[in-house]
Design a protein around this motif. Structure first.
Motif, PDB file in Angstrom:
ATOM      1  N   ILE A  68     -92.415   6.371 -76.008  1.00  0.00           N
ATOM      2  CA  ILE A  68     -93.834   6.382 -75.632  1.00  0.00           C
ATOM      3  C   ILE A  68     -93.981   6.587 -74.124  1.00  0.00           C
ATOM      4  N   ALA A  69     -93.160   5.887 -73.352  1.00  0.00           N
ATOM      5  CA  ALA A  69     -93.224   6.028 -71.887  1.00  0.00           C
ATOM      6  C   ALA A  69     -92.856   7.451 -71.464  1.00  0.00           C
ATOM      7  N   ILE A  70     -91.825   8.006 -72.074  1.00  0.00           N
ATOM      8  CA  ILE A  70     -91.414   9.382 -71.748  1.00  0.00           C
ATOM      9  C   ILE A  70     -92.512  10.357 -72.157  1.00  0.00           C
ATOM     10  N   TRP A  71     -93.124  10.131 -73.335  1.00  0.00           N
ATOM     11  CA  TRP A  71     -94.228  10.971 -73.807  1.00  0.00           C
ATOM     12  C   TRP A  71     -95.345  10.972 -72.761  1.00  0.00           C
ATOM     13  N   ALA A 105     -99.750  -3.221 -74.158  1.00  0.00           N
ATOM     14  CA  ALA A 105    -101.157  -2.821 -74.298  1.00  0.00           C
ATOM     15  C   ALA A 105    -101.513  -1.753 -73.263  1.00  0.00           C
ATOM     16  N   TRP A 106    -101.017  -1.910 -72.038  1.00  0.00           N
ATOM     17  CA  TRP A 106    -101.321  -0.933 -70.989  1.00  0.00           C
ATOM     18  C   TRP A 106    -100.660   0.415 -71.290  1.00  0.00           C
ATOM     19  N   LEU A 107     -99.418   0.375 -71.772  1.00  0.00           N
ATOM     20  CA  LEU A 107     -98.726   1.618 -72.102  1.00  0.00           C
ATOM     21  C   LEU A 107     -99.432   2.342 -73.252  1.00  0.00           C
ATOM     22  N   ARG A 108     -99.874   1.589 -74.259  1.00  0.00           N
ATOM     23  CA  ARG A 108    -100.634   2.206 -75.369  1.00  0.00           C
ATOM     24  C   ARG A 108    -101.945   2.802 -74.854  1.00  0.00           C
ATOM     25  N   ALA A 109    -102.614   2.095 -73.953  1.00  0.00           N
ATOM     26  CA  ALA A 109    -103.880   2.592 -73.399  1.00  0.00           C
ATOM     27  C   ALA A 109    -103.659   3.882 -72.598  1.00  0.00           C
ATOM     28  N   ILE A 110    -102.563   3.946 -71.869  1.00  0.00           N
ATOM     29  CA  ILE A 110    -102.250   5.158 -71.110  1.00  0.00           C
ATOM     30  C   ILE A 110    -101.987   6.313 -72.074  1.00  0.00           C
ATOM     31  N   ARG A 111    -101.288   6.025 -73.164  1.00  0.00           N
ATOM     32  CA  ARG A 111    -101.011   7.075 -74.151  1.00  0.00           C
ATOM     33  C   ARG A 111    -102.316   7.609 -74.749  1.00  0.00           C
ATOM     34  N   VAL A 112    -103.215   6.696 -75.095  1.00  0.00           N
ATOM     35  CA  VAL A 112    -104.510   7.104 -75.650  1.00  0.00           C
ATOM     36  C   VAL A 112    -105.281   7.935 -74.622  1.00  0.00           C
ATOM     37  N   LYS A 113    -105.259   7.502 -73.384  1.00  0.00           N
ATOM     38  CA  LYS A 113    -105.951   8.238 -72.314  1.00  0.00           C
ATOM     39  C   LYS A 113    -105.433   9.670 -72.214  1.00  0.00           C
ATOM     40  N   LEU A 114    -104.122   9.829 -72.255  1.00  0.00           N
ATOM     41  CA  LEU A 114    -103.533  11.160 -72.137  1.00  0.00           C
ATOM     42  C   LEU A 114    -103.748  12.002 -73.388  1.00  0.00           C
ATOM     43  N   GLN A 115    -103.805  11.332 -74.541  1.00  0.00           N
ATOM     44  CA  GLN A 115    -103.956  12.060 -75.787  1.00  0.00           C
ATOM     45  C   GLN A 115    -105.407  12.500 -76.015  1.00  0.00           C
TER      46      GLN A 115
END
Length: 125
Positions: free
Chosen positions: A71-74, A110-120
């Motif tokens: 997820i972090a690499i994504w 939670a922050w990493l998931r939020a960043i993923r959603v933001k980018l997606q």
């Protein structure tokens, strides 16, 4: 509807995630997409219920990131300048930490998931 179908075909499968925040983000993105085309969810249902077959070719499948490291690499790979300095630093830090088997805290996850959603989807719940 045909004009926005490709975008909807990418967003609707996102509703299958187990993460509530991502589901809400997907619904909001679908709503924005429909609204931008002058439609709403009622129009979407009407289009889905039509008996006209639609040819659908799914986009090339990309493996969904499963581990915290993936997820972090994504997130790092999709940051086209959309992340703040603090978010970018956090993502890089998580890549290094999770490479050694580190499990993020609840707050970090939670922050990493939020960043993923933001980018997606361009949206943070």
């Amino acid at each position: 509807m045909a004009v926005i179908a490709p975008k909807l075909s990418k967003l609707i499968p996102m509703l299958a995630t187990d993460h509530d925040g991502e589901v809400v983000a997907a619904v909001r993105a679908i709503g924005r997409t429909l609204n931008g085309a002058g439609m709403d969810f009622h129009n979407l249902v009407e289009a889905l219920c039509q008996h006209n077959p639609v040819t659908y070719a799914p986009p090339p499948s990309e493996k969904e990131p499963e581990t915290w490291s993936e997820i972090a690499i994504w997130c790092r790979n999709r940051d086209g300048g959309d992340l703040s300095y603090k978010e970018r630093k956090f993502v890089v830090d998580m890549i290094h930490r999770t490479a050694t088997g580190y499990e993020p805290t609840e707050k970090q996850a939670a922050w990493l998931r939020a960043i993923r959603v933001k980018l997606q989807w361009g949206y943070v719940p």
